[in-house]
Design an enzyme around this catalytic site. Structure first.
Site, mmCIF file in Angstrom:
data_model
loop_
_atom_site.group_PDB
_atom_site.id
_atom_site.type_symbol
_atom_site.label_atom_id
_atom_site.label_comp_id
_atom_site.label_asym_id
_atom_site.label_seq_id
_atom_site.Cartn_x
_atom_site.Cartn_y
_atom_site.Cartn_z
ATOM 1 N N ALA A 60 0.865 -1.185 0.000
ATOM 2 C CA ALA A 60 0.000 0.000 0.000
ATOM 3 C C ALA A 60 0.900 1.233 0.000
ATOM 4 C CB ALA A 60 -0.890 -0.009 1.239
ATOM 5 N N GLY A 63 2.314 7.728 -1.136
ATOM 6 C CA GLY A 63 3.050 8.908 -1.547
ATOM 7 C C GLY A 63 3.976 9.393 -0.449
ATOM 8 N N GLY A 64 3.833 8.826 0.739
ATOM 9 C CA GLY A 64 4.666 9.216 1.871
ATOM 10 C C GLY A 64 5.987 8.466 1.908
ATOM 11 N N VAL A 65 6.886 8.927 2.761
ATOM 12 C CA VAL A 65 8.219 8.344 2.851
ATOM 13 C C VAL A 65 8.167 6.926 3.418
ATOM 14 C CG1 VAL A 65 8.681 9.340 5.141
ATOM 15 C CG2 VAL A 65 10.593 8.753 3.622
ATOM 16 N N SER A 67 5.842 4.374 3.281
ATOM 17 C CA SER A 67 5.464 3.307 2.351
ATOM 18 C C SER A 67 6.478 3.161 1.226
ATOM 19 C CB SER A 67 4.062 3.556 1.778
ATOM 20 O OG SER A 67 3.981 4.811 1.135
ATOM 21 N N CYS A 149 -10.425 3.455 10.036
ATOM 22 C CA CYS A 149 -9.869 3.364 8.688
ATOM 23 C C CYS A 149 -9.008 2.117 8.545
ATOM 24 C CB CYS A 149 -9.047 4.615 8.379
ATOM 25 S SG CYS A 149 -8.344 4.635 6.716
ATOM 26 N N CYS A 237 -7.524 12.478 5.923
ATOM 27 C CA CYS A 237 -7.459 13.139 4.629
ATOM 28 C C CYS A 237 -8.576 14.155 4.456
ATOM 29 C CB CYS A 237 -7.495 12.107 3.509
ATOM 30 S SG CYS A 237 -8.886 10.989 3.562
#
Length: 274
Positions: A60, A63-65, A67, A149, A237
């Site tokens: 998954a 866009g983050g560092v 993952s 979530c 989000c």
């Protein structure tokens, strides 16, 4: 509706060539690493023994560092990473999901992986957004939307979409020999609390469980020049862009009514709310 697996795991070559891999999102902070240090970090990745596995792995990617580095370290450990998958959970104005998706694409492209976006917004709306606003309006219990979530979207709806493969996340958490949830080595970034409602962790991987974000994960991203968001991709989000904080967001959907904040275990009033 969610796309079929055949589409989920395809990335058009023409679109990949358009990705701006020089995105101004690469972290310039943190210490540099020697090649020896990098190799040691790769060996320290949190993987169960059976992970010298035959099952493919899907990661998954947000866009983050976290993952991005989790994906890279799996590859460096010769784990068969099949694809990256991006969850589109909220598309209204308060969430710039397309920006995060484009950076996740660039990161996946850098690691020669296909990446596709899957639509989990209906699940998110029902089990996270609606549950949060309803519980707040009723005043019965304080809902933690991150916990919801994780249970219903990341470890629920996404799990159903990808089928019989291993699923890896950039969460800071660890799993014991029997699959029991344990805290991460980095206590400041530990996310085990937010996973408390997940019923089981079959075929789940947390590669970053043994690593420290500031001292190890960010420098790895810098060392391998991985595109990623400057800010953390963690959080709500639907709050981030427009509202910044949860309280002004809730005021848009729930009529305010002042009252006591009461501890469930003792019945003691610990504060006031609006």
């Amino acid at each position: 509706s969610c796309q079929s697996l055949s589409k989920v795991f395809m990335l058009n070559a023409w679109r990949a060539t358009k990705l701006k891999t020089s995105i101004d999102a690469i972290s310039k902070s943190g210490r540099s690493l020697s090649q020896t240090q990098v190799q040691q970090l790769i060996k320290n990745v949190h993987l169960p023994e059976e992970c010298k596995l035959r099952k493919d792995v899907v990661v998954a990617m947000s866009g983050g560092v976290d993952s991005a580095v989790a994906t890279l370290l799996l590859q460096k450990n010769r784990i068969p990473v099949k694809a990256g998958i991006f969850m589109r959970n909220w598309t209204v104005e308060s969430c710039d999901w397309e920006h995060a998706y484009h950076i996740a694409q660039a990161s996946a492209f850098r690691m020669s992986l296909p990446l596709e976006c899957v639509n989990l917004e209906p699940t998110y709306w029902t089990h996270v957004f609606s549950a949060l606003t309803s519980a707040t309006a009723n005043g019965t219990i304080t809902v933690n939307p991150d916990c919801l979530c994780n249970r219903h979207v990341k470890f629920g709806g996404l799990r159903e979409i990808i089928g019989d493969v291993k699923l890896a996340f950039g969460h800071y958490a660890r799993l014991g020999p029997q699959g029991e949830l344990r805290r991460a080595v980095d206590v400041d970034k530990d996310q085990s609390y937010f996973l408390c409602l997940v019923r089981h962790f079959d075929d789940i991987l947390f590669p970053l469980g043994n690593l420290r974000k500031t001292a190890e994960v960010r420098p790895v991203a810098q060392h391998f020049n991985l595109p990623h968001l400057d800010k953390s991709s963690a959080g709500l989000c639907f709050v981030e862009q427009k509202f910044r904080r949860l309280r002004p967001f809730l005021k848009e959907f729930v009529e305010g009514q002042a009252g006591d904040i009461v501890a469930l275990d003792t019945g003691k009033v610990v504060g006031k709310h609006e």
